[in-house]
Structure formats: C-alpha cells, structure tokens
Design a protein around this motif. Structure first.
Motif, mmCIF file in Angstrom:
data_model
loop_
_atom_site.group_PDB
_atom_site.id
_atom_site.type_symbol
_atom_site.label_atom_id
_atom_site.label_comp_id
_atom_site.label_asym_id
_atom_site.label_seq_id
_atom_site.Cartn_x
_atom_site.Cartn_y
_atom_site.Cartn_z
ATOM 1 N N GLY A 79 4.628 -16.407 -10.806
ATOM 2 C CA GLY A 79 4.213 -15.937 -9.490
ATOM 3 C C GLY A 79 5.232 -15.119 -8.721
ATOM 4 O O GLY A 79 4.938 -14.663 -7.614
ATOM 5 N N THR A 80 6.405 -14.898 -9.284
ATOM 6 C CA THR A 80 7.431 -14.124 -8.564
ATOM 7 C C THR A 80 6.998 -12.665 -8.418
ATOM 8 O O THR A 80 6.665 -12.017 -9.406
ATOM 9 N N THR A 81 6.999 -12.147 -7.191
ATOM 10 C CA THR A 81 6.827 -10.709 -6.990
ATOM 11 C C THR A 81 8.162 -10.053 -7.305
ATOM 12 O O THR A 81 9.183 -10.386 -6.693
ATOM 13 N N ILE A 82 8.161 -9.131 -8.283
ATOM 14 C CA ILE A 82 9.441 -8.600 -8.764
ATOM 15 C C ILE A 82 9.636 -7.119 -8.461
ATOM 16 O O ILE A 82 10.763 -6.687 -8.288
ATOM 17 N N TRP A 83 8.546 -6.340 -8.386
ATOM 18 C CA TRP A 83 8.734 -4.934 -8.022
ATOM 19 C C TRP A 83 7.460 -4.375 -7.434
ATOM 20 O O TRP A 83 6.377 -4.945 -7.598
ATOM 21 N N TRP A 84 7.618 -3.209 -6.735
ATOM 22 C CA TRP A 84 6.469 -2.504 -6.195
ATOM 23 C C TRP A 84 6.848 -1.041 -6.034
ATOM 24 O O TRP A 84 7.991 -0.711 -5.716
ATOM 25 N N PRO A 85 5.885 -0.151 -6.306
ATOM 26 C CA PRO A 85 6.172 1.277 -6.171
ATOM 27 C C PRO A 85 6.021 1.730 -4.722
ATOM 28 O O PRO A 85 5.309 1.096 -3.938
ATOM 29 N N ALA A 86 6.684 2.827 -4.393
ATOM 30 C CA ALA A 86 6.451 3.447 -3.086
ATOM 31 C C ALA A 86 5.017 3.959 -3.066
ATOM 32 O O ALA A 86 4.592 4.653 -3.982
ATOM 33 N N PRO A 87 4.254 3.597 -2.058
ATOM 34 C CA PRO A 87 2.856 4.042 -2.024
ATOM 35 C C PRO A 87 2.748 5.514 -1.639
ATOM 36 O O PRO A 87 3.712 6.125 -1.165
ATOM 37 N N ASP A 88 1.543 6.071 -1.854
ATOM 38 C CA ASP A 88 1.292 7.437 -1.403
ATOM 39 C C ASP A 88 1.589 7.528 0.091
ATOM 40 O O ASP A 88 1.206 6.652 0.850
ATOM 41 N N GLY A 89 2.293 8.589 0.462
ATOM 42 C CA GLY A 89 2.630 8.779 1.870
ATOM 43 C C GLY A 89 3.971 8.186 2.248
ATOM 44 O O GLY A 89 4.457 8.407 3.358
ATOM 45 N N SER A 90 4.586 7.435 1.343
ATOM 46 C CA SER A 90 5.876 6.819 1.656
ATOM 47 C C SER A 90 7.002 7.842 1.597
ATOM 48 O O SER A 90 7.004 8.748 0.758
ATOM 49 N N ALA A 91 7.990 7.645 2.454
ATOM 50 C CA ALA A 91 9.186 8.484 2.428
ATOM 51 C C ALA A 91 9.998 8.253 1.152
ATOM 52 O O ALA A 91 10.888 9.045 0.840
ATOM 53 N N LEU A 92 9.705 7.195 0.428
ATOM 54 C CA LEU A 92 10.472 6.846 -0.778
ATOM 55 C C LEU A 92 9.665 7.101 -2.052
ATOM 56 O O LEU A 92 9.974 6.551 -3.108
ATOM 57 N N LYS A 93 8.634 7.963 -1.981
ATOM 58 C CA LYS A 93 7.811 8.280 -3.153
ATOM 59 C C LYS A 93 8.703 8.714 -4.314
ATOM 60 O O LYS A 93 9.652 9.467 -4.119
ATOM 61 N N GLY A 94 8.390 8.227 -5.512
ATOM 62 C CA GLY A 94 9.212 8.524 -6.687
ATOM 63 C C GLY A 94 10.203 7.418 -6.987
ATOM 64 O O GLY A 94 10.851 7.430 -8.019
ATOM 65 N N LYS A 95 10.312 6.479 -6.059
ATOM 66 C CA LYS A 95 11.190 5.326 -6.273
ATOM 67 C C LYS A 95 10.337 4.065 -6.371
ATOM 68 O O LYS A 95 9.178 4.040 -5.932
ATOM 69 N N ILE A 96 10.936 3.028 -6.949
ATOM 70 C CA ILE A 96 10.308 1.723 -6.902
ATOM 71 C C ILE A 96 11.284 0.740 -6.270
ATOM 72 O O ILE A 96 12.497 0.906 -6.336
ATOM 73 N N SER A 97 10.707 -0.257 -5.643
ATOM 74 C CA SER A 97 11.522 -1.290 -5.019
ATOM 75 C C SER A 97 11.557 -2.508 -5.929
ATOM 76 O O SER A 97 10.527 -2.946 -6.427
#
Ligand SMILES: [Zn+2]
Ligand SMILES: [Zn+2]
Length: 141
Positions: A79-97
């Motif tokens: 159940g651990t949330t481990i990563w998420w992509p920058a969504p459309d419209g995000s200033a960080l598009k192209g990166k993942i968190s």
C-alpha cells in the motif's frame, strides 16, 4: 549520485540518478491522509533519470485547488505510495515525484519548498531558507 527508493515490502523500487529538484514538503490534507503523517516529502527527478521495478496500482484524484488530475502509484502488496508523475498543466511536467520517505535516508536533501502551509501543523518548522506557499505553486501536489 544514485539513490534507491522502495516501498514498505520491497517489491517496488525506484533507482534515481542525479540530484532531485525540487525537494518539497507538502502539508495538504490529501498528503496527510495518504501518508498517515503530518506532511510528505516529494523529491522530483527528470522522468528519464528514474528506473522503476515492480508492479504498481494507480489512484487518481483531483488536486482540488487547480483541478489537475494527479495519479499516485502505490504498491498493491503493502500500500505504500511511492511515486507520481507531474500532471498535465504542472510546472514540473517531464518530472516525476518520488516519496522522499521511501529512500529511508537521513542524509537525503532537505526540502527547499513547503506547500500547503495553510494546513501545516504549527509544531513543524521547515528548514531555514525554505520558500513557503499557502497552497500550491502549480506542481499538482
Ligand atoms: Zn510494497
Ligand atoms: Zn499534498
């Protein structure tokens, strides 16, 4: 530098090259509920610098304030949330968190941004020099 994040059970791991930019802390109510902690750390890497191993499931929600849809990847076993992509419209598009706690590294770079401070527990003090925002700064977090 190469760092590895993994979920609670170890079935999902992410190998990350280079330095995260930015590293942010988020005190929003979603992150509090998602992590069970009063804030979360998001370490953003260029998506082509991250190698993902193991299967995840996806949970998608609207981030509310900006109406962006954010898809969180979590381990179906533990159940651990481990990563998420920058969504459309995000200033960080192209990166993942990548969830900062999943590195379990006390020497991991400290956050330089603190978002959703309107929900920050008053006993938490971000590091000196951290830029604070009352809500988001258009990341999608
Ligand atoms: Zn797991
Ligand atoms: Zn948040």
């Amino acid at each position: 530098m190469t760092r590895t994040a993994q979920c609670h059970c170890g079935k999902v791991s992410l190998t990350c090259e280079g330095e995260p930019d930015p590293v942010l802390m988020c005190s929003c109510e979603y992150c509090q509920r998602r992590t069970g902690a009063p804030f979360m750390i998001g370490a953003w890497f260029d998506e082509n610098k991250v190698t993902i191993e193991g299967q995840t499931k996806t949970f998608t929600r609207s981030n509310g304030d900006q109406g962006m849809l954010v898809s969180y990847e979590f381990c179906p076993e533990c159940g651990t949330t481990i990563w998420w992509p920058a969504p459309d419209g995000s200033a960080l598009k192209g990166k993942i968190s990548v969830a900062g706690g999943c590195f379990a590294d006390a020497n991991f770079p400290a956050p330089t941004l603190s978002i959703y401070e309107k929900h920050k527990h008053p006993w938490i003090s971000p590091p000196e020099g951290t830029t604070g925002f009352e809500t988001s700064f258009n990341t999608g977090d």
